[in-house]
Design a protein around this motif. Structure first.
Motif, PDB file in Angstrom:
ATOM      1  N   LEU A   9       0.836  -1.195   0.000  1.00 25.83           N
ATOM      2  CA  LEU A   9       0.000   0.000   0.000  1.00 25.83           C
ATOM      3  C   LEU A   9       0.876   1.252   0.000  1.00 25.83           C
ATOM      4  O   LEU A   9       1.950   1.295   0.616  1.00 25.83           O
ATOM      5  N   ARG A  69      -4.370  -4.396   8.726  1.00 25.09           N
ATOM      6  CA  ARG A  69      -3.440  -4.887   7.711  1.00 25.09           C
ATOM      7  C   ARG A  69      -3.127  -3.783   6.721  1.00 25.09           C
ATOM      8  O   ARG A  69      -2.013  -3.645   6.253  1.00 25.09           O
ATOM      9  N   GLY A  70      -4.143  -2.953   6.400  1.00 27.73           N
ATOM     10  CA  GLY A  70      -3.874  -1.858   5.481  1.00 27.73           C
ATOM     11  C   GLY A  70      -2.929  -0.847   6.069  1.00 27.73           C
ATOM     12  O   GLY A  70      -2.086  -0.295   5.388  1.00 27.73           O
ATOM     13  N   THR A  76      -0.369  -7.313   1.278  1.00 27.47           N
ATOM     14  CA  THR A  76      -1.703  -7.650   1.761  1.00 27.47           C
ATOM     15  C   THR A  76      -2.115  -8.987   1.169  1.00 27.47           C
ATOM     16  O   THR A  76      -2.360  -9.080  -0.030  1.00 27.47           O
ATOM     17  N   GLU A 133      -7.023   1.829  -3.829  1.00 20.39           N
ATOM     18  CA  GLU A 133      -6.149   0.782  -3.286  1.00 20.39           C
ATOM     19  C   GLU A 133      -6.843   0.021  -2.165  1.00 20.39           C
ATOM     20  O   GLU A 133      -6.801  -1.228  -2.113  1.00 20.39           O
ATOM     21  N   VAL A 137      -8.084  -3.979  -1.523  1.00 23.87           N
ATOM     22  CA  VAL A 137      -7.834  -4.791  -0.324  1.00 23.87           C
ATOM     23  C   VAL A 137      -9.148  -5.372   0.190  1.00 23.87           C
ATOM     24  O   VAL A 137      -9.253  -6.555   0.526  1.00 23.87           O
ATOM     25  N   HIS A 140     -10.334  -8.107  -1.981  1.00 22.82           N
ATOM     26  CA  HIS A 140      -9.426  -9.246  -1.921  1.00 22.82           C
ATOM     27  C   HIS A 140      -9.679 -10.102  -0.670  1.00 22.82           C
ATOM     28  O   HIS A 140      -9.787 -11.326  -0.753  1.00 22.82           O
TER      29      HIS A 140
END
Length: 406
Positions: A9, A69-70, A76, A133, A137, A140
């Motif tokens: 990221l 997580r971001g 990721t 972005e 995520v 995903h």
């Protein structure tokens, strides 16, 4: 880019995720307030354990999973097991309670929509690329969450169904064996509050002993399915590859007729035997099961053709098969032909055909003269006069008593 990872990221995306993470509790509350319960459950009433607080806790865990997580800025990947486990536990709980799987999935999709709106709300002008972005995520990790739910739910339902079947089998076994006191018998659970019709079934031998193990279970499953269809309920039954017992609520007993026999023949074999005995209450079921098994045995020993047997159909045979001090001497009358299976089977068939020599010949595939010769030989060896009622009655009693002893 690997199928299971996303690029690192950017600083702008991490900053946007961090700003939204600080609002996680507010976002979680917005997921469970101001919306009808059917939005989350699809039911008029949510199932036990689906309180808003618990759903909010699940939402917080997942939001922190996505946003944390971001904010870390590393590659990721799919959600780590600890994050997915929360959804697995939720899916397992809903499956155990019998709720449909869309309960968990709809909650997850609603949470995704709320999170996306929150990200857009905190995004500043010029952060469109960072927002895109984070959308990547979000999409995903969604794949991993949905996959975890869809894998867990059917597995848990299958496990619970298997456990319920085993519990039911244990209950039916205790009931048939008489190990379940009437006061502890859950008649309502099995639908037997108004008495029962107890069925005993016998399947003829099929195929080779070397057949694969799965084949040994096919006939019991087919018979169970035929019983369930015939009576419109899940019939309490204890079956194996040789036969077994079933207990049908008395209110459905009129269905235990030729239509049931025809269905069982299609499911199992044309040579299936079925005996039916009524039980007025749960305490009479063990005795009715034993009587039904005896009816099957004497019908077979007496040479009656396969089919549906009731006690009234074999009253004489049933009575003659009861043992007392004379039983041994009566059974010994057939000792002289015990080693001649052809003579024993001819006698059994002859008695089952009510002493009709031509019917006996057709059933055995013999000429009537051959039947006459065999009957004459039986009379010579045993001293029984098969042309007289007394002799045929003695022969029938001897067959029944020998069959019971053997």
């Amino acid at each position: 880019m690997a199928a299971d990872t996303l690029p690192l990221l950017s600083d702008a995306a991490r900053a946007l995720a961090a700003r939204c993470e600080r609002k996680v509790n507010e976002i979680a509350r917005s997921m469970t307030t101001g919306a009808p319960s059917t939005d989350l459950s699809g039911h008029a009433e949510p199932p036990a354990g689906a309180e808003d607080g618990e759903i909010a806790a699940t939402a917080r865990d997942c939001l922190r999973l996505f946003l944390g997580r971001g904010a870390e800025g590393g590659p990721t990947e799919r959600p780590e097991p600890a994050g997915v486990d929360r959804f697995r536990e939720c899916a397992a709980r809903y499956a155990e309670e019998g709720a449909p799987p869309h309960l968990v999935l709809r909650s997850r999709l609603r949470g995704t929509a709320v999170l996306w709106r929150a990200l857009r709300a905190v995004a500043r002008p010029g952060e469109e690329a960072a927002l895109a972005e984070l959308a990547d995520v979000l999409i995903h990790v969604q794949e991993g969450i949905v996959g975890a739910v869809c894998e867990t739910y059917p597995d848990e339902r299958s496990t619970r169904a298997s456990e319920r079947r085993e519990e039911r089998r244990a209950l039916v076994r205790a009931l048939l064996d008489g190990f379940l006191p009437p006061e502890r018998f859950p008649a309502g659970l099995l639908g037997l509050t108004g008495g029962a019709l107890v069925l005993a079934l016998h399947f003829p031998a099929e195929g080779s002993d070397a057949r694969p193990p799965a084949a040994a279970y096919r006939r019991p499953r087919r018979v169970q399915a035929a019983l369930d269809r015939a009576f419109g309920i899940e019939v309490p039954a204890l079956l194996d590859e040789c036969g077994g017992h079933a207990v049908v609520p008395a209110r459905l007993a009129p269905s235990a007729d030729d239509a049931l026999l025809a269905a069982l023949r299609r499911a199992c074999s044309p040579d299936i035997r079925l005996a039916a005995v009524r039980a007025a209450g749960p305490e009479e079921i063990p005795g009715a099961a034993r009587t039904a098994s005896e009816v099957l045995r004497v019908a077979r020993a007496g040479g009656l053709p396969p089919g549906l047997h009731r006690l009234d159909d074999v009253l004489l045979e049933y009575h003659l098969s009861r043992r007392d001090e004379s039983s041994g001497r009566i059974a010994a009358l057939l000792d002289p032909i015990a080693h001649r299976e052809d003579l024993v089977e001819t006698l059994r068939t002859y008695l089952g055909c009510r002493q009709e020599r031509r019917s006996t010949a057709r059933q055995l595939g013999l000429h009537p003269n051959t039947v006459d010769n065999r009957l004459a030989r039986i009379g010579e060896l045993t001293g029984l006069d098969l042309a007289a009622p007394h002799g045929t009655t003695l022969a029938l009693a001897a067959l029944l008593l020998r069959d019971a002893a053997g």
